[in-house]
Design a protein around this motif. Structure first.
Motif, mmCIF file in Angstrom:
data_model
loop_
_atom_site.group_PDB
_atom_site.id
_atom_site.type_symbol
_atom_site.label_atom_id
_atom_site.label_comp_id
_atom_site.label_asym_id
_atom_site.label_seq_id
_atom_site.Cartn_x
_atom_site.Cartn_y
_atom_site.Cartn_z
ATOM 1 N N TYR A 54 5.473 -3.974 7.790
ATOM 2 C CA TYR A 54 6.620 -3.078 7.463
ATOM 3 C C TYR A 54 6.232 -1.632 6.893
ATOM 4 O O TYR A 54 5.319 -1.698 6.228
ATOM 5 N N LYS A 55 7.262 -0.817 7.111
ATOM 6 C CA LYS A 55 7.003 0.615 6.195
ATOM 7 C C LYS A 55 8.381 0.823 5.837
ATOM 8 O O LYS A 55 9.411 0.715 6.408
ATOM 9 N N SER A 88 0.812 -1.183 0.047
ATOM 10 C CA SER A 88 -0.057 -0.055 -0.037
ATOM 11 C C SER A 88 0.890 1.242 0.018
ATOM 12 O O SER A 88 1.648 1.611 0.986
ATOM 13 N N PRO A 89 0.975 2.121 -1.288
ATOM 14 C CA PRO A 89 1.599 3.190 -1.036
ATOM 15 C C PRO A 89 1.131 4.252 -0.169
ATOM 16 O O PRO A 89 -0.080 4.139 -0.029
ATOM 17 N N SER A 90 1.751 5.041 0.580
ATOM 18 C CA SER A 90 1.283 6.333 1.078
ATOM 19 C C SER A 90 0.572 7.296 0.418
ATOM 20 O O SER A 90 1.169 7.632 -0.746
ATOM 21 N N PRO A 91 -0.484 7.933 0.559
ATOM 22 C CA PRO A 91 -1.256 8.963 -0.041
ATOM 23 C C PRO A 91 -0.655 10.397 0.213
ATOM 24 O O PRO A 91 -0.816 11.316 -0.387
ATOM 25 N N THR A 129 7.124 6.349 0.180
ATOM 26 C CA THR A 129 6.663 5.790 1.650
ATOM 27 C C THR A 129 5.538 4.609 0.999
ATOM 28 O O THR A 129 4.464 4.839 0.230
ATOM 29 N N ALA A 130 5.575 3.375 1.526
ATOM 30 C CA ALA A 130 4.714 2.397 1.404
ATOM 31 C C ALA A 130 4.827 1.477 2.591
ATOM 32 O O ALA A 130 5.636 1.473 3.268
ATOM 33 N N PHE A 131 3.618 0.779 2.687
ATOM 34 C CA PHE A 131 3.456 -0.177 3.752
ATOM 35 C C PHE A 131 3.222 -1.678 2.927
ATOM 36 O O PHE A 131 2.844 -1.497 1.899
ATOM 37 N N VAL A 132 3.591 -2.634 3.736
ATOM 38 C CA VAL A 132 3.618 -4.126 3.124
ATOM 39 C C VAL A 132 3.381 -5.140 4.254
ATOM 40 O O VAL A 132 3.783 -4.898 5.217
ATOM 41 N N ALA A 134 11.145 -0.535 8.221
ATOM 42 C CA ALA A 134 11.143 -0.575 9.748
ATOM 43 C C ALA A 134 9.694 -1.587 10.063
ATOM 44 O O ALA A 134 8.615 -1.420 9.461
ATOM 45 N N SER A 135 9.889 -2.349 10.853
ATOM 46 C CA SER A 135 8.904 -3.311 11.451
ATOM 47 C C SER A 135 7.784 -2.616 12.311
ATOM 48 O O SER A 135 8.233 -1.646 13.130
#
Length: 166
Positions: free
Chosen positions: A73-74, A47-50, A55-58, A83-84
């Motif tokens: 993670y980010k 998921s990309p940051s809006p 920046t993204a999350f997985v 980073a967890s």
């Protein structure tokens, strides 16, 4: 969204996490940069940051090997470092993650055992229980008009969560 034209991140079911910054001709694998994520773990959601390019999350799902650990993670640098965001109180392997488009510190996390949310950018998590059974939360979306959270669950259907920004 601040994502630059041509920037794409993709997770695949055979543990490859790749980023392209030129709309596809060139891809960089970044899964080796993740701390503590088991090799060959499925990636059900990126998921990309809006808010911020790069920046993204997985989330990673390793339950097929009897590992119910939530891997969350980010990255803020296109996957060079991660980073967890997993904490000890999370319950169930992670399936989906989303950053709220109204409040940058509000994150939503779907696990095998329900919906979790963080109001501090992922430093701590609380489980959302109001009106939601213990159910696998497979997907998350924000309704574009009312900014309500919409959940896709396994075997139960779709839920709309209102008032999450109390």
């Amino acid at each position: 969204s601040p994502q630059q034209q041509g920037e794409i991140g993709v997770g695949r079911d055979h543990a490859r996490l790749q980023v392209t910054r030129d709309a596809g001709p060139t891809w960089t694998s970044v899964e080796k940069n993740l701390p503590r994520a088991p090799a060959n773990t499925w990636i059900p959601h990126v998921s990309p940051s809006p808010y911020d390019a790069g920046t993204a999350f997985v989330v990673f799902d390793n339950h097929r090997r009897s590992d119910w650990t939530p891997y969350v993670y980010k990255t803020t640098d296109y996957g060079k470092t991660w980073a967890s965001l997993a904490t000890k109180n999370l319950n169930g392997y992670a399936l989906s993650i989303l950053q709220d488009p109204v409040d940058r510190d509000l994150l939503f996390l779907g696990t095998e055992f329900g919906l979790w949310f963080s109001q501090d950018g992922g430093k701590s998590w609380l489980q959302w229980k109001a009106g939601l059974p213990t159910v696998s939360v497979m997907d998350l979306a924000i309704h574009p008009r009312g900014h309500d959270l919409v959940l896709g669950t396994h075997g139960r259907g779709v839920y709309e969560v209102r008032g999450i920004r109390a």
